[in-house]
Write an enzyme that holds these catalytic residues in place. Structure first.
Site, PDB file in Angstrom:
ATOM      1  CG  HIS A  54     -20.110  11.794  44.459  1.00  0.00           C
ATOM      2  ND1 HIS A  54     -19.590  10.535  44.580  1.00  0.00           N
ATOM      3  CD2 HIS A  54     -21.401  11.638  44.069  1.00  0.00           C
ATOM      4  CE1 HIS A  54     -20.516   9.644  44.255  1.00  0.00           C
ATOM      5  NE2 HIS A  54     -21.622  10.281  43.953  1.00  0.00           N
ATOM      6  CE  LYS A 102      24.821  -5.417  49.513  1.00  0.00           C
ATOM      7  NZ  LYS A 102      25.891  -4.443  49.240  1.00  0.00           N
TER       8      LYS A 102
END
Length: 529
Positions: A281, A140
């Site tokens: 695929h 922070k």
């Protein structure tokens, strides 16, 4: 706030001691005062690094088996104080709080304990409290404080200090603040996920999913899409844990198809004989068992030679030289197997773009797990499809019962159909696919496509008739009408496996009897969307 901020004082508290001593010596050599705790302080001190215990600063001893040691204003004040805020500076001076410019923390090994199957009490003790609190505080306050949470970033930290005369830049602190928050987020995700499972909460109020970056990619499914590969830290054998022996980096589509291929071939256990799956695929173009891997590969290849070009090959046993030689006769994107002989690796070495992955084993397809799919505004979670059907689970519903050989082909076809996009129709003969129909909007269309592919197979390899004649056919879900079933019969199928459960089951069974088919119901479907 200035861009550069000096690192004069560091707090180091790490569970993973890898690189700790070298880091401590390097910081000491740059004139940094080092605070530390417990085992970290001892390791540094034993190596001759000057260290001040955090307990000296807080004036409180570590207590409650180390549960309470850094949760103190002398620590968090030093991490959170804004160095350009007069009130903060005054508070620091009034209470004797020294600023902490660098925090180096890695957390208790919760994920490692989870991976080794630790019991509930041990898991609780591996939940870090002080570490995440310090990390979040330092991150922070990244305007002034540098936060390092990964061992792999030690060198980058030292390089940054060297480049900036003992200081870190705001951009560096920002980047590592983001890394820090991602680490605590992933840690909390692991804890909450474990606890939900431990208490039997199947659908907790909130779910959190985390992953670690394994690979960035040139693009995703298409060149205009950015993509990356993240791993979840599980040890399941597969594309995420495989060793890549050669070839260029795997693409997004390669990884998706390789995963599909290996999951499919893992349905066939090595002790039951060689099996090969060829994927294109995300759908199988051919799957087969054989007397050898080469035999299985040739049968899988023969099912659809056209689609096999540029495909993914998965094997359920270590790759041998003969099979490797056959695979290299056409362009193949990826080969994945539990292992590979030195001779096979040597043969593949001549194909620089062919990727070879080895996994060390096959995953247990009956094990638990979850799948996740994103939709607009949310996620769909479900248990993995680990449903298993054995011979004893099948119910014969026609006047004619399948023979033992037909039963083997039916179960083979069923395992393959589980991995074919719905609607799925699979023709199998002699434990090899001879026609696959995938992803159609109607089951009749899938049956027609599978039959057409079987005829193309006959044309490609010079058979006198379609291999669908005398075949077994699997449907991943029930036949809602007799038409798809009758198409399979017209193509030459002699037996059928399907879930059953349609309102028109009686009509479908009657049609099967009239066509002379043997049919079994599984009572389980395998939709794959």
């Amino acid at each position: 706030m200035t861009d550069l901020h000096p690192v004069r004082r560091a707090l180091i508290s790490v569970s993973d001691k890898t690189g700790l001593v070298d880091l401590g010596k390097a910081l000491e050599g740059r004139g940094v005062e080092i605070l530390s705790t417990g085992g970290s302080a001892k390791a540094l001190r034993d190596a001759g690094v000057a260290v001040k215990d955090v307990s000296e600063v807080t004036k409180f001893p570590e207590m409650m088996d180390g549960r309470v040691k850094t949760l103190h204003p002398m620590v968090h004040g030093g991490l959170l104080a804004l160095r350009d805020n007069d009130d903060h500076i005054a508070a620091m001076e009034e209470h004797g709080i020294g600023g902490i410019d660098l925090l180096v923390v890695n957390l208790y090994p919760f994920e490692a304990a989870l991976a080794r199957g630790a019991d509930y009490d041990e898991m609780i003790e591996n939940i870090d409290i002080g570490g995440p609190a310090m990390i979040r505080a330092a991150a922070k306050n990244h305007g002034f404080v540098t936060t390092i949470v990964d061992v792999e970033d030690y060198d980058a930290l030292l390089a940054e200090l060297d480049a900036n005369d003992g200081q870190t830049s705001h951009a560096f602190r920002q980047r590592h603040a983001q890394i820090a928050y991602a680490r605590t987020g992933a840690y909390d995700a692991a804890v909450s996920g474990w606890m939900a499972e431990a208490i039997g909460e199947a659908n907790p109020r909130r779910r959190v999913v985390a992953g670690a970056l394994k690979q960035t990619m040139r693009y995703g499914e298409n060149p205009h899409q950015d993509a990356a590969f993240y791993v979840d830290g599980s040890e399941r054998e597969g594309v995420a844990t495989a060793e890549v022996h050669q070839g260029k980096a795997l693409s997004y589509n390669n990884i998706n198809d390789t995963d599909a291929a290996f999951e499919l071939v893992s349905e066939f256990r090595p002790e039951d004989g060689p099996a090969v799956a060829i994927i294109k695929h995300a759908n199988p173009s051919g799957v087969a068992r054989g007397d050898s891997l080469l035999d299985a590969y040739q049968k899988a290849f023969d099912c659809d030679r056209t689609s096999a070009f540029g495909g993914i090959v998965a094997l359920n046993q270590p790759l041998d030289a003969d099979t490797a030689k056959a695979i290299t006769e056409i362009f193949t994107e990826v080969v994945i197997a539990p292992g590979a002989s030195d001779e096979a690796k040597e043969i593949f070495a001549a194909k620089k773009n062919l990727r070879l992955l080895t996994t060390g084993g096959l995953p247990d397809n009956r094990a638990g797990g979850q799948t996740i799919r994103q939709v607009a505004g949310g996620y769909l979670f479900q248990n993995k499809d680990n449903g298993f059907i054995g011979m004893d689970d099948l119910r014969v519903v026609t006047e004619k019962a399948p023979t033992d050989a037909q039963m083997e082909d039916l179960l083979f076809a069923w395992k393959v159909a589980k991995h074919v996009k719905s609607n799925a129709i699979v023709y199998v003969k002699d434990k090899a696919t001879v026609g696959v129909g995938a992803g159609q909007m109607s089951r009749l269309d899938s049956a027609l496509i599978a039959a057409a592919k079987a005829q193309r197979m006959a044309d490609q390899i010079g058979l006198d008739q379609s291999p669908a004649i005398g075949s077994a056919v699997a449907s991943d879900a029930f036949f809602p009408f007799p038409d798809g079933l009758l198409e399979a019969a017209q193509a030459g199928a002699t037996c059928v496996i399907q879930p059953g459960g349609s309102m028109r089951d009686d009509e479908v069974i009657a049609a099967a009897n009239e066509a002379g088919l043997a049919m079994v119901f599984t009572g389980m479907r395998h939709f794959r969307h």
